[in-house]
Design a protein around this motif. Structure first.
Motif, PDB file in Angstrom:
ATOM      1  N   THR A  92       0.856  -1.200  -0.138  1.00 19.22           N
ATOM      2  CA  THR A  92       0.171  -0.516   0.012  1.00 19.22           C
ATOM      3  C   THR A  92       0.854   1.520  -0.243  1.00 19.22           C
ATOM      4  OG1 THR A  92      -0.066  -0.279   2.863  1.00 19.22           O
ATOM      5  CG2 THR A  92      -2.422  -1.115   1.021  1.00 19.22           C
ATOM      6  N   ALA A 203      -3.650  -8.887 -11.585  1.00 14.32           N
ATOM      7  CA  ALA A 203      -5.430  -8.656 -10.877  1.00 14.32           C
ATOM      8  C   ALA A 203      -6.121  -9.590  -9.877  1.00 14.32           C
ATOM      9  CB  ALA A 203      -6.115  -8.862 -12.132  1.00 14.32           C
ATOM     10  N   LYS A 204      -5.740 -11.091  -9.848  1.00 10.60           N
ATOM     11  CA  LYS A 204      -5.497 -12.111  -9.310  1.00 10.60           C
ATOM     12  C   LYS A 204      -5.235 -11.766  -8.081  1.00 10.60           C
ATOM     13  CE  LYS A 204      -4.140 -16.370  -9.931  1.00 10.60           C
ATOM     14  NZ  LYS A 204      -3.230 -17.967 -10.601  1.00 10.60           N
ATOM     15  N   ASN A 205      -3.830 -11.418  -7.584  1.00  6.53           N
ATOM     16  CA  ASN A 205      -3.439 -11.499  -6.578  1.00  6.53           C
ATOM     17  C   ASN A 205      -3.364  -9.712  -6.186  1.00  6.53           C
ATOM     18  OD1 ASN A 205      -1.222 -13.668  -6.098  1.00  6.53           O
ATOM     19  ND2 ASN A 205      -1.623 -13.181  -8.292  1.00  6.53           N
ATOM     20  N   ASN A 206      -4.491  -9.113  -6.854  1.00  9.32           N
ATOM     21  CA  ASN A 206      -4.732  -7.911  -6.245  1.00  9.32           C
ATOM     22  C   ASN A 206      -3.254  -6.460  -6.714  1.00  9.32           C
ATOM     23  OD1 ASN A 206      -7.061  -6.998  -5.601  1.00  9.32           O
ATOM     24  ND2 ASN A 206      -6.809  -8.602  -3.982  1.00  9.32           N
ATOM     25  N   GLU A 209      -2.681  -1.998  -8.527  1.00  9.69           N
ATOM     26  CA  GLU A 209      -1.887  -1.145  -7.976  1.00  9.69           C
ATOM     27  C   GLU A 209      -1.040  -1.227  -7.037  1.00  9.69           C
ATOM     28  OE1 GLU A 209      -3.805   1.450  -9.221  1.00  9.69           O
ATOM     29  OE2 GLU A 209      -5.001   0.712 -10.527  1.00  9.69           O
TER      30      GLU A 209
END
Ligand code: 1Q0
Length: 211
Positions: A92, A203-206, A209
């Motif tokens: 993050t 995408a599958k593992n977020n 971003e």
């Protein structure tokens, strides 16, 4: 890497980057980028701030690949698994792992989308189409979403220095213009496939971003 750029070679490196079970080899993925960097360097100094960033990212990935944990960096799939399982990714906010393989490759991955869009525009362009317009349209549809204002401005200036469509076709070293268009038609599905596999994995593992 040979001195003169050839579209054929870019195509071959991206082809080699796909394994039989559709994993993406980092070694060939970055070879493809190296070819593109050598092409960009031949366009002049205006592009050096872009190529420097790409070279820096290639270097980060090469260091992982040749480092003590190199065996985990053979494919994008193995890298993602290894870095996530070992908490090596800042998810993050950039903190203890500001230059993870995952976030570094994500930058190249986003740029690959730009390349895909740009080459498709080039392939379907007409003789009076402007490369600067094709380039910036492709950029605005992709990478620009991830860049702050200052970079978008600098990139806009660089686009104005692009050579025209004929020169572009010539430096691709793939024969006459009809042959270049045919080769682009052949290359694009491969580039799209590599892009899509990476996109789905991220995408599958977020991870889309990552800071
Ligand atoms: C030929 C014209 C080249 C036009 C390139 C368009 C893309 C512009 C990208 C601008 C990058 C600006 C420099 C720094 C950006 C970084 O802040 C950013 C984020 O990294 P970070 O660590 O700060 O989070 N970096 C990136 O977004 C990576 C950008 C990579 C751009 C790679 C563009 C590569 C272009 C290659 C030449 C392709 C020629 C196409 C025709 C060849 C035929 C096969």
């Amino acid at each position: 890497m040979a001195d003169t750029f050839s579209l054929q070679r870019v195509l071959e490196t991206f082809r080699s980057s796909l394994s039989e079970n559709k994993e993406v080899y980092i070694k060939y993925y970055i070879s493809g980028w190296k070819e593109l960097v050598s092409f960009m360097n031949s366009l002049g100094n205006v592009f050096s701030f872009i190529s420097k960033d790409v070279v820096c990212k290639i270097q980060i990935l090469e260091n992982f690949l040749s480092g003590e944990n190199g065996s985990h960096y053979v494919t994008i799939q193995s890298m993602v698994k290894y870095e996530l399982e070992n908490d090596l990714v800042d998810l993050t906010k950039r903190s203890s792992h500001p230059e993870s393989g995952c976030r570094t490759l994500l930058r190249l991955h986003r740029a690959l989308r730009w390349l895909e869009l740009f080459l498709e525009k080039l392939r379907t362009s007409s003789e009076d189409s402007k490369t600067s317009v094709m380039c910036s349209d492709a950029y605005n549809e992709s990478l620009a979403h991830h860049h702050p204002w200052l970079i978008r401005k600098a990139v806009g200036v660089a686009f104005c220095a692009l050579p025209g469509r004929n020169t572009f076709f010539d430096v691709m070293n793939a024969g006459d213009h009809t042959q270049v268009v045919a080769l682009l038609g052949e290359s694009l599905p491969l580039i799209s496939e590599v892009y899509q596999i990476t996109e789905d994995l991220y995408a599958k593992n977020n991870l889309l971003e990552l800071p």
